[in-house]
Design a protein around this motif. Structure first.
Motif, PDB file in Angstrom:
ATOM      1  N   PRO A 144       0.791  -1.248   0.000  1.00 37.29           N
ATOM      2  CA  PRO A 144       0.000   0.000   0.000  1.00 37.29           C
ATOM      3  C   PRO A 144       0.815   1.285   0.000  1.00 37.29           C
ATOM      4  O   PRO A 144       0.239   2.377  -0.025  1.00 37.29           O
ATOM      5  N   ALA A 145       2.138   1.210   0.003  1.00 43.81           N
ATOM      6  CA  ALA A 145       2.962   2.409   0.205  1.00 43.81           C
ATOM      7  C   ALA A 145       2.702   3.504  -0.821  1.00 43.81           C
ATOM      8  O   ALA A 145       2.689   4.690  -0.483  1.00 43.81           O
ATOM      9  N   GLU A 148      -0.437   5.265   0.199  1.00 39.00           N
ATOM     10  CA  GLU A 148      -0.226   5.962   1.477  1.00 39.00           C
ATOM     11  C   GLU A 148       0.613   7.223   1.269  1.00 39.00           C
ATOM     12  O   GLU A 148       0.328   8.276   1.850  1.00 39.00           O
ATOM     13  N   GLN A 149       1.650   7.113   0.447  1.00 38.64           N
ATOM     14  CA  GLN A 149       2.499   8.280   0.180  1.00 38.64           C
ATOM     15  C   GLN A 149       1.744   9.352  -0.594  1.00 38.64           C
ATOM     16  O   GLN A 149       1.909  10.553  -0.349  1.00 38.64           O
ATOM     17  N   PRO A 158      -8.144   8.197   3.791  1.00 40.40           N
ATOM     18  CA  PRO A 158      -8.528   6.992   3.049  1.00 40.40           C
ATOM     19  C   PRO A 158      -9.970   7.028   2.543  1.00 40.40           C
ATOM     20  O   PRO A 158     -10.247   6.595   1.420  1.00 40.40           O
ATOM     21  N   ALA A 177      -4.517  -0.430   1.495  1.00 38.41           N
ATOM     22  CA  ALA A 177      -4.432   0.955   1.972  1.00 38.41           C
ATOM     23  C   ALA A 177      -5.734   1.444   2.591  1.00 38.41           C
ATOM     24  O   ALA A 177      -5.793   2.560   3.118  1.00 38.41           O
TER      25      ALA A 177
END
Length: 219
Positions: A144-145, A148-149, A158, A177
């Motif tokens: 999910p990075a 998220e970033q 979200p 995420a």
């Protein structure tokens, strides 16, 4: 702040012929048989290292060389006339509509930063995207990075974020995420496979996207 994140290959642009040609060249450069077209398209969206690990085997000693050969082939192919990555029908209109609604736009892709910026600049859309997350910046999908970033960069929550993509990696990344997802049926993974990943919606044309987003976010 509402945020819509697009995958690139298979979602915004149709790069399948370019990807398959470069994959064939990469394997040929090492004297190895190329994967089938179906196998190559199945890994679109992953980072190059993850893609080659999937197509060969984990720990294959040729993976670093295959990655570099693919990058070289892609750069050379892109310079040839007629090898542009065209936008899918309706993509530009939806991007422009979202920009008019003051929705933040992002890209999350297995491409490099250089690659995605070249193709978006070619189509005159680069400035529309407030955040661009790539395989250079984060672990490969479905981690999910990237999402998220992207949310952190624009200040989105979200519940206000939607991921649009054509592969199960995109939909699985969205679930990881905690954001909503829209799967598109014109890309590189079959609709039946996409539905198994449980997207919030599956669309067959860009014209359907605004209505789905209104349904997710309300009027």
């Amino acid at each position: 702040m509402k945020l819509v994140i697009f995958d690139c290959d298979g979602t915004l642009v149709d790069s399948q012929h370019l990807i398959v040609a470069c994959m064939d060249e990469a394997f040929a450069s090492l004297g190895r048989p190329a994967p089938s077209r179906e196998a190559t398209l199945s890994i679109v969206g992953l980072s190059l290292a993850e893609a080659f690990a999937t197509l060969t085997r984990e720990g294959d000693p040729d993976i670093p060389a295959l990655v570099e050969a693919y990058k070289g082939a892609f750069h050379a192919q892109r310079l040839k006339p007629g090898n542009a990555e065209p936008l899918y029908e309706g993509a530009r209109e939806v991007v422009e509509w979202l920009a008019e609604q003051e929705v933040a736009l992002g890209i999350a892709t297995g491409k490099s930063q250089r690659g995605v910026r070249i193709v978006m600049t070619h189509h005159g859309l680069l400035e529309r995207f407030a955040t661009i997350q790539t395989a250079d910046d984060a672990p490969s999908k479905p981690h999910p990075a990237m999402i998220e970033q992207a949310m952190a960069e624009v200040g989105a929550l979200p519940e206000d974020t939607v991921m649009i993509g054509d592969t199960t990696y995109d939909i699985d990344m969205a679930h990881a995420a905690g954001v909503a997802s829209i799967a598109v049926a014109w890309g590189y993974h079959a609709p039946q496979a996409l539905l198994l990943s449980r997207p919030h919606a599956l669309v067959g044309a860009y014209a359907e996207v605004p209505l789905v987003l209104k349904g997710l976010w309300g009027p």
